[in-house]
Design a protein around this motif. Sequence first.
Motif, PDB file in Angstrom:
ATOM      1  N   ILE A 278       0.860  -1.198   0.000  1.00 34.25           N
ATOM      2  CA  ILE A 278       0.000   0.000   0.000  1.00 34.25           C
ATOM      3  C   ILE A 278       0.893   1.245   0.000  1.00 34.25           C
ATOM      4  CG2 ILE A 278      -1.803   1.242   1.271  1.00 34.25           C
ATOM      5  CD1 ILE A 278      -2.551  -1.554   2.503  1.00 34.25           C
ATOM      6  N   VAL A 279       1.938   1.202   0.834  1.00 39.29           N
ATOM      7  CA  VAL A 279       2.888   2.320   0.893  1.00 39.29           C
ATOM      8  C   VAL A 279       3.536   2.528  -0.478  1.00 39.29           C
ATOM      9  CG1 VAL A 279       5.134   3.011   1.867  1.00 39.29           C
ATOM     10  CG2 VAL A 279       3.325   2.153   3.372  1.00 39.29           C
ATOM     11  N   GLU A 280       3.903   1.423  -1.123  1.00 37.38           N
ATOM     12  CA  GLU A 280       4.572   1.536  -2.433  1.00 37.38           C
ATOM     13  C   GLU A 280       3.632   2.147  -3.483  1.00 37.38           C
ATOM     14  OE1 GLU A 280       7.490  -2.216  -1.469  1.00 37.38           O
ATOM     15  OE2 GLU A 280       6.066  -2.443  -3.123  1.00 37.38           O
ATOM     16  N   ILE A 281       2.371   1.770  -3.443  1.00 36.69           N
ATOM     17  CA  ILE A 281       1.404   2.349  -4.400  1.00 36.69           C
ATOM     18  C   ILE A 281       1.298   3.857  -4.166  1.00 36.69           C
ATOM     19  CG2 ILE A 281      -1.047   2.444  -5.055  1.00 36.69           C
ATOM     20  CD1 ILE A 281      -1.187  -0.564  -4.331  1.00 36.69           C
ATOM     21  N   LEU A 282       1.199   4.254  -2.891  1.00 33.00           N
ATOM     22  CA  LEU A 282       1.065   5.683  -2.585  1.00 33.00           C
ATOM     23  C   LEU A 282       2.316   6.448  -3.007  1.00 33.00           C
ATOM     24  CD1 LEU A 282      -0.695   5.349   0.888  1.00 33.00           C
ATOM     25  CD2 LEU A 282      -1.684   6.412  -1.155  1.00 33.00           C
ATOM     26  N   GLU A 283       3.490   5.849  -2.786  1.00 31.10           N
ATOM     27  CA  GLU A 283       4.748   6.521  -3.180  1.00 31.10           C
ATOM     28  C   GLU A 283       4.810   6.696  -4.688  1.00 31.10           C
ATOM     29  OE1 GLU A 283       8.138   5.580   0.082  1.00 31.10           O
ATOM     30  OE2 GLU A 283       7.639   3.931  -1.259  1.00 31.10           O
ATOM     31  N   ARG A 284       4.334   5.671  -5.402  1.00 36.36           N
ATOM     32  CA  ARG A 284       4.387   5.728  -6.879  1.00 36.36           C
ATOM     33  C   ARG A 284       3.389   6.752  -7.413  1.00 36.36           C
ATOM     34  NH1 ARG A 284       2.451   0.571  -8.308  1.00 36.36           N
ATOM     35  NH2 ARG A 284       0.467   1.568  -8.720  1.00 36.36           N
ATOM     36  N   GLU A 285       2.169   6.749  -6.852  1.00 35.01           N
ATOM     37  CA  GLU A 285       1.096   7.610  -7.364  1.00 35.01           C
ATOM     38  C   GLU A 285       1.225   9.063  -6.917  1.00 35.01           C
ATOM     39  OE1 GLU A 285      -1.362   6.708  -9.535  1.00 35.01           O
ATOM     40  OE2 GLU A 285      -0.356   4.761  -9.649  1.00 35.01           O
ATOM     41  N   TYR A 286       1.822   9.267  -5.742  1.00 32.56           N
ATOM     42  CA  TYR A 286       1.893  10.631  -5.195  1.00 32.56           C
ATOM     43  C   TYR A 286       3.333  10.961  -4.831  1.00 32.56           C
ATOM     44  CZ  TYR A 286      -2.989   9.606  -5.257  1.00 32.56           C
ATOM     45  OH  TYR A 286      -4.230   9.219  -5.685  1.00 32.56           O
ATOM     46  N   PRO A 287       4.222  11.056  -5.851  1.00 27.87           N
ATOM     47  CA  PRO A 287       5.633  11.306  -5.559  1.00 27.87           C
ATOM     48  C   PRO A 287       5.789  12.653  -4.855  1.00 27.87           C
ATOM     49  CG  PRO A 287       5.187  11.416  -7.941  1.00 27.87           C
ATOM     50  CD  PRO A 287       3.927  10.977  -7.293  1.00 27.87           C
ATOM     51  N   GLY A 288       6.643  12.680  -3.889  1.00 26.56           N
ATOM     52  CA  GLY A 288       6.868  13.939  -3.166  1.00 26.56           C
ATOM     53  C   GLY A 288       5.992  14.071  -1.931  1.00 26.56           C
ATOM     54  N   ALA A 289       4.915  13.266  -1.838  1.00 28.42           N
ATOM     55  CA  ALA A 289       4.053  13.358  -0.655  1.00 28.42           C
ATOM     56  C   ALA A 289       4.760  12.713   0.534  1.00 28.42           C
ATOM     57  CB  ALA A 289       2.728  12.646  -0.919  1.00 28.42           C
ATOM     58  N   LEU A 290       4.438  13.223   1.720  1.00 31.81           N
ATOM     59  CA  LEU A 290       5.023  12.654   2.940  1.00 31.81           C
ATOM     60  C   LEU A 290       4.206  11.406   3.295  1.00 31.81           C
ATOM     61  CD1 LEU A 290       7.274  13.570   4.854  1.00 31.81           C
ATOM     62  CD2 LEU A 290       5.476  14.612   6.284  1.00 31.81           C
ATOM     63  N   ILE A 291       4.843  10.244   3.252  1.00 37.91           N
ATOM     64  CA  ILE A 291       4.081   9.005   3.473  1.00 37.91           C
ATOM     65  C   ILE A 291       4.652   8.233   4.656  1.00 37.91           C
ATOM     66  CG2 ILE A 291       3.566   6.746   2.429  1.00 37.91           C
ATOM     67  CD1 ILE A 291       3.411   8.351  -0.257  1.00 37.91           C
ATOM     68  N   LEU A 292       3.761   7.793   5.551  1.00 39.58           N
ATOM     69  CA  LEU A 292       4.212   6.990   6.703  1.00 39.58           C
ATOM     70  C   LEU A 292       4.680   5.636   6.198  1.00 39.58           C
ATOM     71  CD1 LEU A 292       1.543   7.384   9.554  1.00 39.58           C
ATOM     72  CD2 LEU A 292       3.826   8.382   9.411  1.00 39.58           C
ATOM     73  N   LYS A 293       5.936   5.306   6.466  1.00 40.19           N
ATOM     74  CA  LYS A 293       6.464   4.034   5.944  1.00 40.19           C
ATOM     75  C   LYS A 293       6.543   2.967   7.023  1.00 40.19           C
ATOM     76  CE  LYS A 293       8.838   6.331   2.319  1.00 40.19           C
ATOM     77  NZ  LYS A 293       9.922   7.205   2.110  1.00 40.19           N
ATOM     78  N   ASP A 294       6.078   3.336   8.200  1.00 44.20           N
ATOM     79  CA  ASP A 294       6.094   2.420   9.332  1.00 44.20           C
ATOM     80  C   ASP A 294       5.021   1.346   9.108  1.00 44.20           C
ATOM     81  OD1 ASP A 294       5.963   1.379  11.851  1.00 44.20           O
ATOM     82  OD2 ASP A 294       4.770   3.041  12.665  1.00 44.20           O
ATOM     83  N   VAL A 295       5.451   0.107   8.822  1.00 43.49           N
ATOM     84  CA  VAL A 295       4.452  -0.937   8.530  1.00 43.49           C
ATOM     85  C   VAL A 295       4.564  -2.079   9.518  1.00 43.49           C
ATOM     86  CG1 VAL A 295       4.383  -0.431   6.051  1.00 43.49           C
ATOM     87  CG2 VAL A 295       5.946  -2.187   6.895  1.00 43.49           C
ATOM     88  N   GLU A 296       3.475  -2.781   9.707  1.00 48.57           N
ATOM     89  CA  GLU A 296       3.445  -3.957  10.572  1.00 48.57           C
ATOM     90  C   GLU A 296       4.057  -5.125   9.794  1.00 48.57           C
ATOM     91  OE1 GLU A 296       2.926  -4.822  13.484  1.00 48.57           O
ATOM     92  OE2 GLU A 296       2.324  -6.921  13.435  1.00 48.57           O
ATOM     93  N   ASP A 297       4.956  -5.880  10.450  1.00 49.11           N
ATOM     94  CA  ASP A 297       5.533  -7.060   9.777  1.00 49.11           C
ATOM     95  C   ASP A 297       4.423  -8.029   9.404  1.00 49.11           C
ATOM     96  OD1 ASP A 297       8.033  -6.103  10.031  1.00 49.11           O
ATOM     97  OD2 ASP A 297       8.481  -7.210  11.881  1.00 49.11           O
TER      98      ASP A 297
END
Length: 338
Positions: A278-297
Amino acid sequence: MAKGSTVCVTGGAGYIGSWLVRKLLQRGHVVHATLRNLDDKSKVQLLKSLDGADERLHLFKAEIYHPEEFEAAIHGCEFVFHVATPLFPNPGDTQYKDTTEASLAAARSIMSACERSGSVRRVIYTGSAMSASPFSKGNGVAGREEYTMDESSWTPLHLPFAYMEEFERNYVWSKTLTEKELLSYRGDRGVEVVSLACGLVGGDSILGYVPGSMSVVISPLTGQKLSHKQLKLLQEMLGSVPFVHVDDVCEALLFVMEKPSIFGRFLCASCHPLMQQIVEILEREYPGALILKDVEDSRSCKVNYSSKLLELGFKYKYNVDQIVAGSVEFAKRVGNIN
Ligand SMILES: NC(=O)c1ccc[n+]([C@@H]2O[C@H](COP(=O)([O-])OP(=O)(O)OC[C@H]3O[C@@H](n4cnc5c(N)ncnc54)[C@H](OP(=O)(O)O)[C@@H]3O)[C@@H](O)[C@H]2O)c1
């Protein structure tokens, strides 16, 4: 067969409820929708503005903490979609100690009204994937055990989960015990029960605000802490995050309504990404946005999601990219994010 039926939707002004009411009206059905407060202008106007509402939508007041109130809305219906769920205790209520007791009382009262009605053929419940955790042991205790999530999975209610606090615990108890209670009615008195245990719903809405579950979908982008913790909880409980577009949920609800005969539990999600994806999709679609990368294992878990619905011929229209992007675009439209 079901074209032009009279159908009850409890919780008709909520996120899933409002999309379902619109779809039912579009298909020519007569809809009895329940709300807690008929004086709530924004909810009433939203429903009354739908195409076909003038001729075929009837609104009823019904409160889960007063379960007998659903009977009037059920009267004369062929199908009942039980969508309403209590999220909070009712201040001042002395009859039910918590949301689970109230939800169970409402489920029993609704089933009793349906059996007495002489008209209701099927009750269709919007259950939750949170009631279908396959893990029988807590995180860290699992070792190398193999887990499979399918329609036979039921969340062990006493198992502690790191991201589960009181609100989520109450929700999981209430959804799980209510779904089990409804499925215990085996159609002996002519009323079939179907439950769709839905994944996290997002993608679009007709509401004027971002619904709770959509806030969870987009939480790595908004940074909203409570929603982000709930996203982690989903992955902790289910091994991944089952997603489903609101339109697919409502199509699935209509799909099971339109079957000549059907009974039982069906998982309903079109995809089950890991939080990392989900994080990777958001990073790809919204480059430059501040995205929480803290994920549950993630925990190892085979998912046999939705196979029962797919075997019956149901087809999902929306994939994970579309659900995530649709949720972000909706939040932008209503001004929740820039
Ligand atoms: N969204 C998801 O990701 C998701 C996933 C799995 C399952 N579900 C299930 O789908 C159903 C709808 O969820 P949603 O996302 O559409 O939630 P929602 O927008 O919060 O809607 C909840 C509905 O429940 C009604 N409600 C709440 N408390 C009530 C009470 N005490 N008495 C009577 N009605 C009450 C609300 O009625 P008012 O409009 O009158 O306030 C509202 O229509 C719920 O059963 C939920 O557990 C949702």
